[in-house]
Design a protein around this motif. Structure first.
Motif, PDB file in Angstrom:
ATOM      1  N   LYS A  70       0.838  -1.196   0.000  1.00 36.01           N
ATOM      2  CA  LYS A  70       0.000   0.000   0.000  1.00 36.01           C
ATOM      3  C   LYS A  70       0.874   1.249   0.000  1.00 36.01           C
ATOM      4  N   PHE A  71       0.376   2.272  -0.620  1.00 36.61           N
ATOM      5  CA  PHE A  71       0.930   3.587  -0.368  1.00 36.61           C
ATOM      6  C   PHE A  71       0.144   4.151   0.799  1.00 36.61           C
ATOM      7  N   VAL A  72       0.827   4.647   1.786  1.00 39.07           N
ATOM      8  CA  VAL A  72       0.103   5.302   2.866  1.00 39.07           C
ATOM      9  C   VAL A  72       0.578   6.748   2.906  1.00 39.07           C
ATOM     10  N   PHE A  73      -0.300   7.645   2.585  1.00 36.06           N
ATOM     11  CA  PHE A  73       0.051   9.062   2.679  1.00 36.06           C
ATOM     12  C   PHE A  73      -0.798   9.689   3.776  1.00 36.06           C
ATOM     13  N   ILE A  74      -0.165  10.041   4.871  1.00 32.25           N
ATOM     14  CA  ILE A  74      -0.909  10.748   5.902  1.00 32.25           C
ATOM     15  C   ILE A  74      -0.273  12.123   6.028  1.00 32.25           C
ATOM     16  N   ASP A  75      -1.044  13.130   5.787  1.00 32.02           N
ATOM     17  CA  ASP A  75      -0.547  14.496   5.851  1.00 32.02           C
ATOM     18  C   ASP A  75       0.772  14.655   5.103  1.00 32.02           C
ATOM     19  N   LYS A  76       0.822  14.138   3.915  1.00 30.27           N
ATOM     20  CA  LYS A  76       2.030  14.299   3.105  1.00 30.27           C
ATOM     21  C   LYS A  76       1.819  15.441   2.121  1.00 30.27           C
ATOM     22  N   SER A  77       2.887  16.127   1.831  1.00 28.01           N
ATOM     23  CA  SER A  77       2.751  17.204   0.853  1.00 28.01           C
ATOM     24  C   SER A  77       2.620  16.585  -0.536  1.00 28.01           C
ATOM     25  N   LEU A  78       2.001  17.308  -1.423  1.00 31.20           N
ATOM     26  CA  LEU A  78       1.826  16.802  -2.786  1.00 31.20           C
ATOM     27  C   LEU A  78       3.180  16.453  -3.394  1.00 31.20           C
ATOM     28  N   LYS A  79       4.182  17.234  -3.022  1.00 35.17           N
ATOM     29  CA  LYS A  79       5.520  16.982  -3.548  1.00 35.17           C
ATOM     30  C   LYS A  79       6.024  15.594  -3.118  1.00 35.17           C
ATOM     31  N   VAL A  94       5.641  16.828 -12.815  1.00 31.38           N
ATOM     32  CA  VAL A  94       5.995  18.235 -12.805  1.00 31.38           C
ATOM     33  C   VAL A  94       4.836  18.985 -12.172  1.00 31.38           C
ATOM     34  N   ILE A  95       5.100  19.597 -11.011  1.00 34.73           N
ATOM     35  CA  ILE A  95       4.041  20.368 -10.354  1.00 34.73           C
ATOM     36  C   ILE A  95       4.167  21.798 -10.845  1.00 34.73           C
ATOM     37  N   GLU A  96       3.232  22.186 -11.680  1.00 31.58           N
ATOM     38  CA  GLU A  96       3.373  23.473 -12.358  1.00 31.58           C
ATOM     39  C   GLU A  96       3.081  24.645 -11.442  1.00 31.58           C
ATOM     40  N   GLN A  97       2.178  24.393 -10.514  1.00 33.26           N
ATOM     41  CA  GLN A  97       1.795  25.487  -9.643  1.00 33.26           C
ATOM     42  C   GLN A  97       2.547  25.330  -8.339  1.00 33.26           C
ATOM     43  N   ARG A  98       3.528  26.174  -8.143  1.00 32.30           N
ATOM     44  CA  ARG A  98       4.398  26.081  -6.979  1.00 32.30           C
ATOM     45  C   ARG A  98       3.645  25.950  -5.656  1.00 32.30           C
ATOM     46  N   ILE A 100      -7.028  18.651  -7.841  1.00 31.40           N
ATOM     47  CA  ILE A 100      -5.970  19.032  -8.759  1.00 31.40           C
ATOM     48  C   ILE A 100      -6.321  18.526 -10.168  1.00 31.40           C
ATOM     49  N   SER A 101      -5.760  19.153 -11.164  1.00 26.62           N
ATOM     50  CA  SER A 101      -5.939  18.573 -12.485  1.00 26.62           C
ATOM     51  C   SER A 101      -4.572  18.160 -13.022  1.00 26.62           C
ATOM     52  N   TYR A 102      -4.588  17.282 -14.013  1.00 25.39           N
ATOM     53  CA  TYR A 102      -3.318  16.779 -14.500  1.00 25.39           C
ATOM     54  C   TYR A 102      -3.389  16.535 -15.988  1.00 25.39           C
ATOM     55  N   GLN A 103      -2.216  16.421 -16.566  1.00 22.93           N
ATOM     56  CA  GLN A 103      -2.148  16.120 -17.986  1.00 22.93           C
ATOM     57  C   GLN A 103      -0.977  15.170 -18.185  1.00 22.93           C
ATOM     58  N   ILE A 104      -1.185  14.132 -18.968  1.00 21.59           N
ATOM     59  CA  ILE A 104      -0.125  13.142 -19.146  1.00 21.59           C
ATOM     60  C   ILE A 104       0.527  13.334 -20.509  1.00 21.59           C
ATOM     61  N   ASP A 154      10.271   6.981 -25.268  1.00 22.95           N
ATOM     62  CA  ASP A 154      10.910   5.861 -24.576  1.00 22.95           C
ATOM     63  C   ASP A 154       9.962   5.214 -23.558  1.00 22.95           C
ATOM     64  N   GLU A 155       8.660   5.423 -23.746  1.00 21.95           N
ATOM     65  CA  GLU A 155       7.636   4.812 -22.919  1.00 21.95           C
ATOM     66  C   GLU A 155       7.612   5.319 -21.493  1.00 21.95           C
ATOM     67  N   THR A 156       8.345   6.401 -21.219  1.00 16.52           N
ATOM     68  CA  THR A 156       8.179   7.031 -19.927  1.00 16.52           C
ATOM     69  C   THR A 156       7.086   8.080 -20.107  1.00 16.52           C
ATOM     70  N   ALA A 157       6.670   8.656 -18.983  1.00 19.78           N
ATOM     71  CA  ALA A 157       5.623   9.664 -19.099  1.00 19.78           C
ATOM     72  C   ALA A 157       5.900  10.798 -18.132  1.00 19.78           C
ATOM     73  N   ILE A 158       5.555  11.988 -18.564  1.00 20.52           N
ATOM     74  CA  ILE A 158       5.625  13.132 -17.668  1.00 20.52           C
ATOM     75  C   ILE A 158       4.196  13.531 -17.336  1.00 20.52           C
ATOM     76  N   ILE A 159       3.942  13.721 -16.054  1.00 22.07           N
ATOM     77  CA  ILE A 159       2.596  14.105 -15.650  1.00 22.07           C
ATOM     78  C   ILE A 159       2.632  15.514 -15.091  1.00 22.07           C
ATOM     79  N   TYR A 160       1.923  16.402 -15.735  1.00 25.22           N
ATOM     80  CA  TYR A 160       1.874  17.787 -15.288  1.00 25.22           C
ATOM     81  C   TYR A 160       0.706  17.963 -14.342  1.00 25.22           C
ATOM     82  N   VAL A 161       0.992  18.511 -13.169  1.00 29.95           N
ATOM     83  CA  VAL A 161      -0.049  18.716 -12.166  1.00 29.95           C
ATOM     84  C   VAL A 161      -0.274  20.202 -11.989  1.00 29.95           C
ATOM     85  N   ARG A 162      -1.540  20.596 -12.007  1.00 25.87           N
ATOM     86  CA  ARG A 162      -1.789  22.011 -11.775  1.00 25.87           C
ATOM     87  C   ARG A 162      -3.076  22.210 -10.987  1.00 25.87           C
TER      88      ARG A 162
END
Lengths: 196, 328
Positions: free
Chosen positions: B253-262, B277-281, B311-315, B320-328
């Motif tokens: 499991k991923f357990v995120f308790i009070d974790k920052s988005l980063k 990539v978190i576009e909005q600082r 949040i919204s995102y764009q993939i 090379d089959e990697t992906a960048i996910i932009y979060v805003r």
């Protein structure tokens, strides 16, 4: 689907590679396809297939003569799928009611699938008979979509009709099949209902 | 119920809105529910006719399966009979919910008494030592075990959970570069990823000691305490923590308790092998909580984040089959 293949339990017990290859070749596709339809994730489905056969490998020494290997594999794979769907349902429970409901119905549907492959095959036989008895234009569309996995668009192109027509035929075919199999599908429901 | 509507649901063509209407309806109508389940059954069974024996990767799939069988059953593998850590088994944890597993294969080029284990992105594995001690490796982790004169030294890069059976005549030490962790019969978790400025050792059971490079005792931990070491400054302190949060990864499991988005994104990057990539600082430090099964696909995780956090995102998929996910 023919089930002419006989499995030599003794060879499986001894870990004979070619015997495993034989049963893998014969049956992993069915399990993959079943898992895929419920889980919609080929990677997970592939993993389930692998885990299912590994289970057989792990318990091979305890296999009894006359064991129906297909039933065994089918049950293991079905349980893996159910576990996966339940996990998903739990995860989505608090996030999206609709998504969770979708998983819930997938679980119920899979639960209703026969407990053994023998039972499942029986149903498959009837479904195939009913498909064969469909009017030509409906059967054509239905088999192109379900057997050959063609999209409506491609079917429409191939037959020179509109996509709307394809969809209407699919829908009609489904209605007829449902009616043809009405004695059979609810029966299964009542049997499996006892176990909930 | 309209059969056209059911057909769209069965074939996966229904929009979110159609699904909402459909499933809400089913919930309150047992007759429609039964009808739907019958049709679904019919649908699935008819779909299995698509000649499944000609699956394109079937030969490859069998090969993978066969290779896996060769490292099971565990008890038969005994390759290093004179060493304490003859590996009774190298088990790959197959957590029922299916995700890809990488094998931990000792590298053949390493000397006899050093064994190296790796788990790649998106995989998790266990190593079992001959005495029954067990080590779980989280994604993207390298562990090498070196045995000398009644002492096992483990070098760790990444995250691992250790369940070490205490043995008076052989020491077990994890070397983290600047500090070392000495087992006194314990279960403990260490997170020491190279790109993480902080390394954390958490005691779950028993006793551990933290040592500096000269083997001087720094601290002893109590259960449910974390030793946080800041690599850049050599500063450390101890904090109390809920062990479940630390070892959740081991339970798949991923357990995120009070974790920052980063932080959440960093964790997801490691597991899914994607880049965020978190576009909005201002979003970076926003704090969220979530528990997610690792078998969940990345697109489902993103959907979940979108629904719960807004949040919204764009993939953006790369060649090379990697992906960048932009979060805003």
């Amino acid at each position: 689907m023919e089930t002419g293949l006989t499995v030599n339990i003794d060879l499986l017990k001894r870990g004979d590679k070619s015997e495993y290859e034989k049963i893998y070749h014969d049956f992993s596709g069915v399990l993959f396809s079943l898992s895929c339809q419920y889980i919609n994730d080929q990677m997970v489905a592939e993993e389930i297939v692998q885990e299912t056969f590994l289970k057989l490998w792990e318990v091979k020494e305890a296999l009894l003569p006359g064991t129906n290997i297909r039933n065994f594999l089918y049950t293991i794979a079905k349980n893996h799928c159910l576990n996966h769907l339940r996990d998903q349902q739990t995860a989505w429970k608090h996030l999206s009611r609709i998504q969770a409901l979708e998983y819930q119905y997938a679980i119920e549907s899979l639960n209703r699938m026969g407990d053994s492959y023998t039972e499942f095959e029986e149903l498959q036989k009837r479904v195939n008979e009913a498909i064969a008895a469909l009017p030509d234009d409906l059967r054509e569309v239905f088999t192109l979509n379900r057997f050959e996995e063609l999209r409506y668009k491609d079917i429409a192109q191939r037959l020179g009709v509109s996509e709307k027509t394809v969809e209407a035929r699919m829908s009609k075919a489904l209605r007829i099949l449902r009616a043809e199999l009405k004695d059979y599908l609810p029966l299964l429901y009542m049997i499996s209902n006892l176990f909930f | 119920m309209e059969s056209q509507q059911i057909l769209r649901i069965l074939s996966g063509k229904a929009t979110e809105e159609e699904k909402t209407i459909f499933y809400s309806q089913l919930e309150h109508d047992p007759e429609a529910e039964r009808e739907y389940l019958s049709l679904k059954e019919l649908w699935i069974v008819s779909g299995l006719n698509s000649n499944p024996t000609s699956r394109p990767d079937q030969a490859e799939s069998f090969k993978t399966f066969w290779e896996k069988t060769q490292s099971r059953p565990a008890a038969k593998i005994r390759r290093f009979p004179r060493q304490i850590f003859r590996y009774a088994a190298m088990l790959v944890v197959a957590l029922a919910t299916g995700f890809f597993l990488n094998y931990l294969i000792p590298r053949s080029s390493t000397p006899f008494s050093i064994k190296e284990f790796r788990s790649g992105k998106g995989s998790m594995s266990t190593v079992v030592l001959e005495d029954g001690s067990r080590i779980w490796l989280n994604a993207n982790t390298t562990l090498s075990l070196k045995e000398k004169k009644g002492k096992i030294e483990a070098l760790l890069s990444g995250e691992a959970y250790f369940e070490i059976i205490h043995n008076e005549v052989r020491e077990f030490i994890v070397d983290l570069g600047k500090i070392k962790v000495r087992d006194r019969g314990t279960a403990f978790n260490i997170s020491a990823y190279p790109d993480d400025p902080i390394c954390r050792t958490t005691l779950i059971e028993g006793e551990v000691e933290l040592l500096d490079q000269q083997d001087r005792l720094l601290e002893k931990l109590d259960i449910a305490q974390t030793f946080r070491f800041e690599n850049a400054t050599n500063r450390y302190h101890i904090e109390n923590i809920d062990p479940e949060l630390v070892t959740g990864w081991k339970e798949n499991k991923f357990v995120f308790i009070d974790k920052s988005l980063k932080e959440i994104c960093q964790e997801l990057e490691k597991w899914y092998g994607v880049k965020f990539v978190i576009e909005q600082r201002s979003l970076e430090q926003e704090v969220f909580s979530s528990v997610i099964r690792r078998s969940t696909t990345i697109s489902q995780v993103l959907e979940m984040l979108r629904v719960t956090t807004g949040i919204s995102y764009q993939i953006e998929e790369k060649k090379d089959e990697t992906a960048i996910i932009y979060v805003r």
